[in-house]
Design an enzyme around this catalytic site. Structure first.
Site, PDB file in Angstrom:
ATOM      1  N   HIS A   1       4.751  -1.630  15.189  1.00 39.67           N
ATOM      2  CA  HIS A   1       3.716  -1.373  15.824  1.00 39.67           C
ATOM      3  C   HIS A   1       4.729  -0.788  16.769  1.00 39.67           C
ATOM      4  CE1 HIS A   1       0.406  -1.849  13.196  1.00 39.67           C
ATOM      5  NE2 HIS A   1      -0.786  -1.247  14.401  1.00 39.67           N
TER       6      HIS A   1
ATOM      7  N   SER B   1       4.735   3.410  12.125  1.00 39.26           N
ATOM      8  CA  SER B   1       4.293   3.054  10.483  1.00 39.26           C
ATOM      9  C   SER B   1       5.794   4.966  10.191  1.00 39.26           C
ATOM     10  CB  SER B   1       2.961   3.693   9.848  1.00 39.26           C
ATOM     11  OG  SER B   1       2.172   3.191  10.012  1.00 39.26           O
TER      12      SER B   1
ATOM     13  N   LYS C   1      -9.663   5.672   4.571  1.00 37.55           N
ATOM     14  CA  LYS C   1      -8.720   5.784   3.131  1.00 37.55           C
ATOM     15  C   LYS C   1      -8.926   4.160   2.436  1.00 37.55           C
ATOM     16  CE  LYS C   1      -5.055   8.506   1.959  1.00 37.55           C
ATOM     17  NZ  LYS C   1      -3.587   9.007   2.410  1.00 37.55           N
ATOM     18  N   ASP C   2      -8.533   3.371   3.507  1.00 37.48           N
ATOM     19  CA  ASP C   2      -8.110   2.038   2.735  1.00 37.48           C
ATOM     20  C   ASP C   2      -9.298   1.575   2.712  1.00 37.48           C
ATOM     21  OD1 ASP C   2      -5.292   1.672   4.185  1.00 37.48           O
ATOM     22  OD2 ASP C   2      -5.860   1.182   5.639  1.00 37.48           O
TER      23      ASP C   2
ATOM     24  N   GLU D   1       6.243 -17.270 -15.282  1.00 36.92           N
ATOM     25  CA  GLU D   1       5.372 -16.077 -14.288  1.00 36.92           C
ATOM     26  C   GLU D   1       5.523 -14.969 -14.091  1.00 36.92           C
ATOM     27  OE1 GLU D   1       0.838 -16.907 -13.096  1.00 36.92           O
ATOM     28  OE2 GLU D   1       1.970 -16.881 -15.218  1.00 36.92           O
TER      29      GLU D   1
END
Lengths: 180, 422, 278
Positions: B219, B223, B247-248, B291
């Site tokens: 922040h 972004s 959107k998220d 894995e």
């Protein structure tokens, strides 16, 4: 005066609100249905629910003695009552009580009193008081807050709200009983 | 997170806010108070998805602990108890095991997005570091979690991975002492299981802490965006809420459908069947594979003939990401305007996927049927060399030498231009 | 210089493409000389549910044939409800087994009848006992074999090996004599499906070794399929409830996703057009 633009705008606002509210409602239903498995997993699991019922051979308990066994994680008192004790229990039938019950209804066979040994007040295990060692009613006495039970497990004095609970049991033979 | 312009209208809320400005913090972090570039594409959804997966893993994990027993004699049975007897236990356990894989999928995409659009470049280097720390913590957490069911792969995976640390054998007996310290014994055994359990429970909360730092570090500069240029003017940015929350949420909902397909219809496809056999210290499975999310690094480990240097190469392959901000000397962030960089980025991705594929192969398996057959070991070596060459040679050279495409002057200008065209 | 780098890159790309193209053939070459026969299991696929009569027959095969050597530690009698039995049938089934129940006054072990909450008893007291009785081999527990012998592949599903097919393969592909050149050690048998082809277990199934209560002809293949179905159920008893819930979850989440798509589109409309800055 309303222009065509304004009408369209208002229609759009209601349509938009409906979409938002409907989506929010569907989302809330989804979130709520996720919560249930997360809570229900704390309920007793299948193997715990299926836990063995206990079979007890009563013939090994001498008269005037109490045997404690563990059933579903709880202590069960099995008291082989003497004739005197049964008489005392019946004699108390009409005394004033918080949770009135007849002695005859407390045991399928009067000489075998089978109870959950947990004080109905806050869950302590009452001590034996059949010889009036601790309380004045001659049955069981809870050391935590002084609940005083008689020889039929009925609450006579103290803070407990109910008589000692009776588990489900059936006699398989004259001297074996299956609890649960 | 900085100062907030959050002004509550409700009196009670204001009273509380004056004493603990936590709503203002939320407002300026994930609410309308955080201004984000207006042109973020769907690759920017994976940050919030990673946060969601962390939450899912912690919730399901805490629940699993209610029914699990970290003891070698009981752990395997406890997991089956969860699968068979606990109400919805199978759902919670499958969500946790598949969730771990999906968490890594999401985080890998998140990292690759950062690489492609240059999110690691100045002024976001610390943000990048914190992300890599999260990733390293996830690797440790995932590894220790895989040991807990105490199946054959749990046991032998733990044995192989802990033995790596025995490579640090700089004086007589040093490697062995390290191993005894890690195991709490002379082999992977109950003390190992118990400490792995303890740390597997602890580390996710450490991750939460680093995630908070990660968001804090995000922040300050704000972004990055697909154009890689700084968002300057007011027209370049829009409030996070409602635009990116909407959107998220849409992305999250879609992602849950994918996750559900794995949980409900192929819950064991990401796992290894041998882990449904209880751990047996007397019998190693024919083929030990970690894995899937460790596979590329496992191949690099196997590619180096020397044990110590193999381990160093494996750790280096991850730690090298920390110097990426300085290896890349370009003035432009986004690979959109750096065609050569973009090309090598995709090549690097393919190569890494191939390294992962090689990780499942035995060293002498024939990979290419020509020139008498090239085996997996050789291919692993070639791919490993390319992996490091990408960082040490290709990125430094390409970033400094390539001819780039013209970069738009501002985000809002590029939006307007695109609208004119379209 | 940069162009040369790019050319090297393109060459690498071509090599990888070649390799990936060669994957399938490489895998096929690495496979066993005896491909497993693949069955259409009624419980396979997203809507597949267990064939209950087959589960019951599989239980019968397990009980009458396999149980003399193989344990089924993690399955309780109560779970047989899923095979279509009612409570009384399960009680009667459990009562056929005996379990130790403490000691009498002379210190001798006492026994009681089984209850639905009991688990299938193991044929041997311990691993040493089991090995001693089986020529040194340890018959594995059946609880999870249906899952632990699978090899599932996400990206090359045609290479997947399903646990049920493998179990049928083991039971159905014994050779009376080992192929030429293979030396059969004492007490070993030749089996196509088993890794290494040498298996300690003697062929367990023969036609009509059990008599099915429902009159199904008890061929070796039929019995193998039934017991494989039963073993897969034992390994994954929650499969039916899992698939049913999955269908609901996926339909629900798809609807929510579509709604959120339109919400998102509407929220973004002005911004997408650039109205706020134009």
């Amino acid at each position: 005066m309303t222009t065509k633009d304004q009408v369209e705008h208002e229609e759009e606002v209601t349509r938009r609100d409906f979409l938002y509210v409907a989506t929010g409602a569907v989302g809330a239903v989804g979130a709520a249905s996720v919560v249930w498995p997360l809570v229900d997993q704390m309920n007793p699991s299948a193997d715990v629910l299926a836990l063995a019922s206990v079979e007890v051979d009563l013939s090994t308990i001498p008269e005037g003695q109490t045997v404690k066994i563990l059933w579903r994680g709880k202590p069960i008192f099995i008291r082989h009552r003497t004739a005197k004790e049964i008489a005392r229990g019946i004699a108390g039938n009409n005394d004033p009580m918080v949770d009135p019950a007849n002695d005859q209804d407390r045991a399928v066979k009067p000489q075998w009193l089978i109870m959950v040994g947990i004080c109905t007040h806050l869950g302590c295990v009452p001590l034996e008081n059949t010889e009036f060692q601790l309380g004045e009613h001659g049955g069981w006495y809870c050391p935590c807050h002084g609940s005083d039970y008689d020889i039929a497990g009925r609450i006579r004095k103290g803070p407990a709200p109910r008589n000692l609970d009776l588990p489900e049991y059936t006699y398989l033979t004259d001297t074996t009983v299956k609890i649960g | 997170m900085g100062s907030s312009n959050y002004q509550p209208t409700n009196k009670a809320v204001k009273w509380f806010e004056d004493r603990l400005p936590i709503l203002g913090l939320m407002h300026s972090t994930l609410g309308a108070g955080y201004l984000a570039p207006r042109n973020l594409n769907y690759w920017w959804n994976f940050g919030s998805l990673a946060g969601f997966m962390l939450l899912v893993q912690i919730i399901t994990g805490v629940i699993l602990v209610m029914h699990y027993t970290p003891h070698v004699d009981m752990a395997f049975r406890a997991v089956e108890h969860i699968m068979r007897d606990v109400n919805y236990g199978w759902l919670i356990r499958y969500t946790h095991s598949n969730g771990a894989s999906m968490f890594f999928v999401v985080v890998y995409i998140h990292i690759l997005r950062g690489m492609y659009f240059g999110s690691y470049k100045s002024p976001r280097e610390v943000l990048w570091f914190l992300g890599l720390v999260i990733y390293l913590l996830m690797m440790a957490t995932g590894f220790m979690g895989y040991v807990l069911p105490w199946g054959q792969m749990s046991f032998w995976g733990a044995t192989v991975i802990t033995n790596l640390f025995g490579a640090f054998d700089f004086y007589e007996g040093m490697g062995e002492s390290i191993l005894h310290l890690l195991w709490g014994g002379f082999a992977v055994d109950n003390p190992t299981l118990q400490r792995f359990f303890s740390l597997h429970y602890l580390l996710p909360f450490v991750i939460v802490g680093v995630v908070i730092l990660h968001i804090w570090a995000l922040h300050l500069p704000g972004s990055n965006n697909p154009l890689g240029i700084d968002a300057k003017g007011p027209g370049d940015k829009i409030p996070f809420h409602p635009y990116y929350t909407a959107k998220d949420l849409f992305g999250l909902s879609f992602f849950i459908v994918i996750l559900a397909i794995f949980i409900f219809y192929m819950p064991n496809i990401m796992g290894h069947p041998d882990n449904y056999i209880e751990a047996n210290p007397m019998l190693t499975p024919a083929h030990i594979v970690p894995e899937w999310y460790y596979l590329p690094f496992y191949t690099i480990l196997k590619a180096v003939p020397d044990k110590l240097f193999g381990v160093i190469a494996m750790f280096a392959s991850i730690l090298i990401f920390f110097v990426l901000p300085w290896l890349d000397g370009s003035k432009i962030r986004s690979a959109k305007f750096r065609p050569t960089t973009a090309f090598f980025f995709w090549l690097f991705l393919l190569n890494t996927l191939y390294l992962g594929y090689l990780g499942t192969k035995l060293p002498d398996e024939i990979m290419i049927d020509m020139a008498g057959g090239i085996d997996a070991l050789t291919m692993g070596r070639i791919s490993s060399v390319f992996y490091f060459a990408y960082f040490i040679v290709i990125v430094p050279l390409v970033s400094r030498m390539e001819s780039t495409k013209p970069v738009p002057t501002s985000i809002s200008q590029s939006v307007l231009d695109a609208n004119k065209k379209g | 210089m940069l162009n040369r780098l790019k050319n090297i890159g393109l060459m690498t790309l071509a090599v990888s493409a070649l390799t990936i193209g060669g994957l399938t053939s490489a895998n096929a070459a690495g496979a066993s000389a005896y491909p497993l026969k693949e069955y259409d299991w009624p419980h396979a696929g997203p809507f597949g549910m267990f064939d209950k009569p087959s589960l019951q027959r599989g239980l019968q095969v397990y009980k009458e044939v396999c149980a003399s050597c193989h344990s089924l530690d993690m399955v309780a009698f109560r779970e047989l409800k899923a095979l279509g039995y009612n409570v009384d049938e399960i009680k009667a089934f459990a009562a056929e087994y005996e379990f130790p129940n403490g000691f009498d006054d002379e210190g001798e072990e006492k026994y009681r009848k089984g209850f639905p909450q009991d688990y299938f008893p193991a044929p041997y007291g311990n691993e040493e006992d089991a090995r001693d009785a089986n020529n040194g081999a340890f018959p594995p527990d059946f609880s999870l074999l249906g899952k632990s012998r699978e090899h599932l592949s996400l990206f090359t599903p045609w290479n997947s090996i399903y646990g049920e097919d493998y179990i049928v393969g083991i039971l159905n592909t014994y050779h009376e004599d080992a192929p030429e050149g293979v030396e059969l050690p004492e007490g070993m048998n030749y089996n196509e499906a088993f890794s290494g082809n040498l298996i300690a277990m003697a062929p367990p199934l023969f036609d009509d070794i059990v008599e099915y209560a429902d009159g199904t002809p008890a061929t070796t293949e039929q019995m193998a399929k039934d017991v494989a179905t039963f073993m897969y159920w034992a390994a994954e008893p929650k499969m039916e409830v899992r698939k049913k819930m999955g269908l609901k979850v996926i339909i629900f989440m798809s609807i929510l996703t579509i709604m959120l798509y339109f919400v998102n589109k509407r929220v973004w409309r002005k911004i997408k057009k650039g109205d706020d800055i134009a």
